[in-house]
Design a protein around this motif. Sequence first.
Motif, PDB file in Angstrom:
ATOM      1  N   ASP A   1     -31.915 -27.976  78.940  1.00 44.95           N
ATOM      2  CA  ASP A   1     -32.073 -28.709  77.758  1.00 44.95           C
ATOM      3  C   ASP A   1     -31.733 -27.941  76.346  1.00 44.95           C
ATOM      4  O   ASP A   1     -31.499 -27.053  75.846  1.00 44.95           O
ATOM      5  CB  ASP A   1     -33.896 -27.997  77.543  1.00 44.95           C
ATOM      6  CG  ASP A   1     -34.370 -29.062  78.957  1.00 44.95           C
ATOM      7  OD1 ASP A   1     -33.327 -29.510  79.477  1.00 44.95           O
ATOM      8  OD2 ASP A   1     -34.868 -28.278  79.945  1.00 44.95           O
TER       9      ASP A   1
ATOM     10  N   SER B   1     -29.708 -33.911  77.918  1.00 45.25           N
ATOM     11  CA  SER B   1     -30.610 -34.999  77.198  1.00 45.25           C
ATOM     12  C   SER B   1     -29.491 -35.700  76.901  1.00 45.25           C
ATOM     13  O   SER B   1     -29.034 -37.493  76.689  1.00 45.25           O
ATOM     14  CB  SER B   1     -31.426 -34.999  76.365  1.00 45.25           C
ATOM     15  OG  SER B   1     -31.260 -33.720  75.415  1.00 45.25           O
TER      16      SER B   1
ATOM     17  N   ASP C   1     -26.754 -36.747  79.803  1.00 41.15           N
ATOM     18  CA  ASP C   1     -27.737 -37.690  80.896  1.00 41.15           C
ATOM     19  C   ASP C   1     -27.299 -39.555  80.564  1.00 41.15           C
ATOM     20  O   ASP C   1     -26.480 -39.752  81.496  1.00 41.15           O
ATOM     21  CB  ASP C   1     -29.363 -37.716  81.057  1.00 41.15           C
ATOM     22  CG  ASP C   1     -29.470 -36.601  81.995  1.00 41.15           C
ATOM     23  OD1 ASP C   1     -28.732 -36.357  82.777  1.00 41.15           O
ATOM     24  OD2 ASP C   1     -30.214 -35.945  81.528  1.00 41.15           O
TER      25      ASP C   1
ATOM     26  N   THR D   1     -40.019 -34.808  78.768  1.00 46.71           N
ATOM     27  CA  THR D   1     -39.889 -33.346  77.915  1.00 46.71           C
ATOM     28  C   THR D   1     -40.930 -33.295  76.873  1.00 46.71           C
ATOM     29  O   THR D   1     -41.184 -34.787  76.519  1.00 46.71           O
ATOM     30  CB  THR D   1     -38.281 -33.232  77.398  1.00 46.71           C
ATOM     31  OG1 THR D   1     -37.565 -33.192  78.716  1.00 46.71           O
ATOM     32  CG2 THR D   1     -38.402 -31.802  76.006  1.00 46.71           C
TER      33      THR D   1
ATOM     34  N   ARG E   1     -38.032 -37.866  81.638  1.00 46.59           N
ATOM     35  CA  ARG E   1     -36.340 -37.320  82.328  1.00 46.59           C
ATOM     36  C   ARG E   1     -37.072 -37.637  83.977  1.00 46.59           C
ATOM     37  O   ARG E   1     -37.394 -36.958  84.353  1.00 46.59           O
ATOM     38  CB  ARG E   1     -36.200 -36.099  81.959  1.00 46.59           C
ATOM     39  CG  ARG E   1     -34.795 -35.626  83.137  1.00 46.59           C
ATOM     40  CD  ARG E   1     -34.686 -34.149  82.236  1.00 46.59           C
ATOM     41  NE  ARG E   1     -35.324 -33.614  82.871  1.00 46.59           N
ATOM     42  CZ  ARG E   1     -34.970 -32.305  82.780  1.00 46.59           C
ATOM     43  NH1 ARG E   1     -34.971 -31.673  81.510  1.00 46.59           N
ATOM     44  NH2 ARG E   1     -35.956 -30.969  83.262  1.00 46.59           N
TER      45      ARG E   1
ATOM     46  N   ALA F   1     -31.639 -36.865  88.375  1.00 45.62           N
ATOM     47  CA  ALA F   1     -31.109 -37.347  87.576  1.00 45.62           C
ATOM     48  C   ALA F   1     -30.085 -36.672  87.730  1.00 45.62           C
ATOM     49  O   ALA F   1     -30.082 -35.701  88.180  1.00 45.62           O
ATOM     50  CB  ALA F   1     -30.996 -37.743  85.962  1.00 45.62           C
TER      51      ALA F   1
END
Length: 632
Positions: free
Chosen positions: A248, A359, A362, A413, A432, A436
Motif C-alpha cells: 500500500d 493502488s 490496480d 484504505t 478496494r 482485485a
Amino acid sequence: MYVLFEDSGKFKAEKIFSDADSTLQVESASGKRSKIKKNTVFFEFEQPEPSTLLEQAETLSQTLDIKFLWECAPQEEFQATEFAADYFGHEPNAIEKTALILALHSAPAYFHRKGRGLYRPAPPEILNAALAAIERKRLQEIQQKAWTDAMLNGELPPEIAAVAGSLLISPDKNTQEWKAFDAAVTQSGLSAEKLLLKLDAWPSALALHRYRFFSQHFPRGIELPPVTLGDFLEGLPLTDAKAYSVDDAGTIEIDDALSVTKLDDDRVRIGVHIATPGLAILRDNEFDQMARKRMSTVYMPGQKIPMLPHEFVERFSLQAGAERPTLSLYVEGSLSTGEIFHSETKLEKIVVQENLVQSDLDPHVTLEALENPDVDLPYGDWLRPLWQFSRKLSAKRDEVRGKPENNNRVEYTFDLQGPPDDPDSPINLIPRVRNAPLGLLTAEYMIMANSLWGGLLVQLGLPGIYRSQQAMRTRMSTHAAPHESIGVPQYIWSTSPLRRYVDLVNQWQILAAAQHGVSARLVAPFKPKDADLYAIIGAFDSQYTAWGDFQHTIERYWVLRWLQQQDIHQVEATFIKEDLVRFNNCPFTTRVGGLGTLERGQQLRLEICQIDELQLDVSCRLLDVLDPPAAA
C-alpha cells in the motif's frame, strides 16, 4: 413489664411475653413475637410505653452535652445505667437511662464501648486525634460536595481535571476526587465518559479514545530508544533474481518481494523473498525484549506504532536498489498444472528492482490484461506468470476447501490528510475490492510460503507457532494442523517479521532449518516442547487482540467523521441479520430497530438521525426497502 435491648446494632424496647433461664420472648407493638438473649438486655422497666420511651429518650439525648459527659464520667470502665444516677443527681427513670445510653453510643470518639452498656472514656490524646480526624472528614465532605456541585453546574474543578484520566482507567475509589466525581455521575445520569467530555476534560471524543488506549498500553510513550546494528550482509551470496515488492502507499516496512524466472514454456522458478530482522534479533537479547514487549505494529488511520525501532526498518526493509539480507523460498513448478516439483529455502542477499504501489497498479492490472498477452500490461513479464501459477495454486486450495473463496467484499484504505489526533483532519475513504487481481496474487504467494515453511519445520521436527482452523475455530498452537478455510495442511505466520512477533519467532526456526538442515534441532532457538512458546502464544493473542480492537475503534471514529465531513444524512445499506446492517458507502455496521422480516442481502435506505462519536455508533431510521442485489 418491658425491656430495652440491642438487636443487630439497633436499640429496641418491647413487652416481655415470657421468661426463661437465658432468653426472653418479647412482643412488639405490632404483635410480632421473637426470642432474645438476656445478655442483650440493658434493663427492664414498667413505664412508659416502649414507643414513648424511645421517642422521648432520643429527644432528651440530643440535649446532653457530650463533652461535659466525657469530663465528668469515671476514668475507668463504667456502666451507663450507674453513671446515669451520678449525672442526673437522682435515681434515673427509664427515659433518662435510655437517653444516656443513646448519647454515649452516638459518640464513639469520646466513649469506647467495652460491652453491653459498658463504656470507657477515650484518653485525651486519643480523643484529640479522633476529633481531628472527624473534622478532616467534615471538611472533606464539604469539599467533595463543592466539587460535585461544580461539575453538575458545568464547571471542571482543577483538582478533578488533574486526575481525569485515572478516573476512567484506574480510579482510586478512596480519594475525595473519585467520590465527588462518582456523585456527579450518579446525579447527572450521564456516563463517566460523557460527563468528562461535557466538562471538556478532553477536547474531543477522539482525544478520549486515544488517551484510554495510550495510557493503558504506552504509559511511557511510543518512542523506542535508538539502536546500533552491525553488518549482516557479509558472506551472503547475492541472488540474480529480479524481485519486486507490492504494498500500500505509505508502507515503509517492506517485508516481502516476489521474483519469477521462466525455465521453459511451462516451467517457472518463483521466489518469495522475506526481510530477515531475525539475523539481528536473537532470542532474549535486547532487541528481542523490545519486540516481545510490543508483539506487533499498531495500525490506525494516519499513524502506526512500529514493533521495532526505525533502524531495523532502514537496515532490513526490502527497499529498492539496496542490498538487503533475505530469507528466500524458491519454488519450481508447472504453469499449466500448478504442480510444485521442488522447493528450496536460502539465506542470501537481494537487490529489489522496484517497490510498487498497489493502488497505482490496480487500474492497469485487470483480468483481461493478465490473461491476454496482447493487452499492454506494466511489468507484464513479471506479473503474467506469477498470476497464472497463483491461479493454479488457488484452484488446488479450493479443491481442498470444497468451494471457491469469496473475496468480493470491498475494503477501505483510510487516507487521513492531517494530524491523527485532530478530529478536524480531512479523511478520505478509498475503496478496494479484496479480489482485485494484484491483491489475490500477492496473497496467494504468502499463503504458499507460510504453508511450505510450516511443512519444512514439521519435516525437520522443529517447533513453531502454527495457525490452524478446524470446525470453524481458529487457534494458535505449537504443532501443525490443517487450516480448513485456507485449504492447506499446515500454516504459519512467517512473512511479516518486521511487523509481527510471531513471524519473527518462526523466522528464527526457518533460518535454523535453512542453514543447518537435518541438524537444525540442535541449534534452533526453540526446541520441541519449549514452554516459552506457549507463553508467547498467550501474550501475542492478548496483545494482538488489543491492537486490533483499538484499530477498529479508531476506524469507526473516522468513518463517523467522514459521514459528517461529507454531509451525508441518508445511506444505502445491506441487511445482514436480525437488526444488523452494513453501510454500502463506507466500512460501518450498526443496528437499526424496526426493520421487520427481511432477507439477507436486502437493500435498505436509511436516514442518519444522530451520530455518537463517544459510543462510536449512529442512530438510524428506515426510509425504504429497496430491491435486493442480484448477488446477495
